[in-house]
Design an enzyme around this catalytic site. Structure first.
Site, mmCIF file in Angstrom:
data_model
loop_
_atom_site.group_PDB
_atom_site.id
_atom_site.type_symbol
_atom_site.label_atom_id
_atom_site.label_comp_id
_atom_site.label_asym_id
_atom_site.label_seq_id
_atom_site.Cartn_x
_atom_site.Cartn_y
_atom_site.Cartn_z
ATOM 1 N N CYS A 11 -0.422 6.557 6.771
ATOM 2 C CA CYS A 11 -0.734 5.513 7.173
ATOM 3 C C CYS A 11 -1.380 5.091 8.334
ATOM 4 C CB CYS A 11 -0.096 4.438 6.613
ATOM 5 S SG CYS A 11 1.965 3.995 8.372
ATOM 6 N N ASN A 14 2.717 4.839 10.871
ATOM 7 C CA ASN A 14 3.334 4.944 11.000
ATOM 8 C C ASN A 14 4.588 3.957 10.640
ATOM 9 O OD1 ASN A 14 5.138 7.979 11.265
ATOM 10 N ND2 ASN A 14 5.072 7.348 8.829
ATOM 11 N N CYS A 16 5.369 1.020 8.922
ATOM 12 C CA CYS A 16 4.544 0.287 7.481
ATOM 13 C C CYS A 16 4.941 1.181 6.320
ATOM 14 C CB CYS A 16 4.245 -1.785 7.169
ATOM 15 S SG CYS A 16 4.052 -2.635 9.199
ATOM 16 N N ARG A 17 3.572 1.455 5.889
ATOM 17 C CA ARG A 17 3.399 1.822 4.599
ATOM 18 C C ARG A 17 3.757 2.804 4.363
ATOM 19 N NH1 ARG A 17 -1.924 0.747 4.580
ATOM 20 N NH2 ARG A 17 -2.194 0.889 6.861
ATOM 21 N N SER A 18 3.927 3.578 5.688
ATOM 22 C CA SER A 18 3.826 5.179 4.980
ATOM 23 C C SER A 18 5.733 5.125 5.318
ATOM 24 C CB SER A 18 3.436 6.203 6.218
ATOM 25 O OG SER A 18 3.415 6.362 7.245
ATOM 26 N N ASP A 128 -1.574 -3.264 4.078
ATOM 27 C CA ASP A 128 -1.206 -3.356 4.714
ATOM 28 C C ASP A 128 -0.218 -4.665 5.255
ATOM 29 O OD1 ASP A 128 0.486 -2.777 7.110
ATOM 30 O OD2 ASP A 128 -1.640 -1.611 8.036
HETATM 31 P P1 4NP Z 1 0.814 0.980 8.749
HETATM 32 O O1 4NP Z 1 0.661 -0.475 9.545
HETATM 33 O O2 4NP Z 1 0.046 1.661 9.126
HETATM 34 O O3 4NP Z 1 1.149 0.217 7.439
HETATM 35 O O4 4NP Z 1 2.368 1.523 9.798
HETATM 36 C C1 4NP Z 1 0.440 -0.653 11.175
HETATM 37 C C2 4NP Z 1 1.391 -0.670 12.116
HETATM 38 C C3 4NP Z 1 0.599 -1.060 13.396
HETATM 39 C C4 4NP Z 1 0.066 -1.106 12.595
HETATM 40 C C5 4NP Z 1 -1.391 -1.599 12.361
HETATM 41 C C6 4NP Z 1 -1.110 -1.075 11.067
HETATM 42 N N1 4NP Z 1 -0.457 -1.615 14.833
HETATM 43 O O5 4NP Z 1 -2.257 -1.857 15.233
HETATM 44 O O6 4NP Z 1 0.106 -1.449 15.547
#
Ligand code: 4NP
Length: 160
Positions: A11, A14, A16-18, A128
């Site tokens: 994702c 790294n 939340c989702r992955s 997300d």
């Molecule tokens: P993820 O979510 O891609 O599912 O881990 C996010 C976590 C942090 C950020 C963006 C998406 N960020 O911009 O910090």
């Protein structure tokens, strides 16, 4: 002996989702007695959260569902992952675009989105929860996607 099949979930951050997908997929492997037969990891296309544990929302969600995320820390996707993994499974279209910037090779690795494995998915991209705040809905999609991905892998390979 067959080579171990390896799966990398990707994702953006790294956190939340992955990592949710990594933990859920590992849990499904354990439930099917496949621990040690298929390896699983996750990484982010971005480097903002390298070294951090999963987001509080992901940790709470996994705790509620009795799924372990022990020892998991964020890392960034690297060029070498293309030769280390058989499957690189992204959460959304932007991840796919970003992956193709990191490495254009597609020959020896199966690159797809998690929702590609689900017939009639609620969403084609895994939303997300870093932005939506809805970790439960993301979990529904991730759990269904991981089940279908595992079915797909088990049909495609002889795993003994
Ligand atoms: P993820 O979510 O891609 O599912 O881990 C996010 C976590 C942090 C950020 C963006 C998406 N960020 O911009 O910090």
């Amino acid at each position: 002996m067959n080579k171990m099949i390896s799966v990398l979930f990707v994702c953006l951050g790294n956190i939340c989702r992955s990592p949710m997908a990594e933990a859920v997929f590992r849990d499904k492997l354990e439930q099917k007695g496949l621990t040690g037969k298929i390896s699983v990891d996750s990484a982010g296309t971005g480097d903002y959260h390298v070294g951090k544990e999963p987001h509080k929302g992901t940790r709470e969600l996994l705790d509620r569902n009795h799924i372990s995320y022990e020892g998991m820390l964020a890392r960034q996707v690297s060029y070498g992952d293309w030769s280390k993994f058989d499957y690189i499974i992204a959460m959304d279209d932007q991840n796919i675009t970003d992956l193709s910037r990191i490495n254009k090779e597609t020959e020896d690795v199966y690159i797809a989105k998690l929702m590609d494995f689900v017939d009639d998915p609620g969403d084609e991209n895994v939303p997300d929860p870093y932005y939506t705040g809805n970790f439960d809905y993301t979990y529904e999609l991730v759990s269904e996607g991981c089940s279908k991905l595992l079915d797909f892998i088990l049909k495609k390979h002889t795993i003994s």
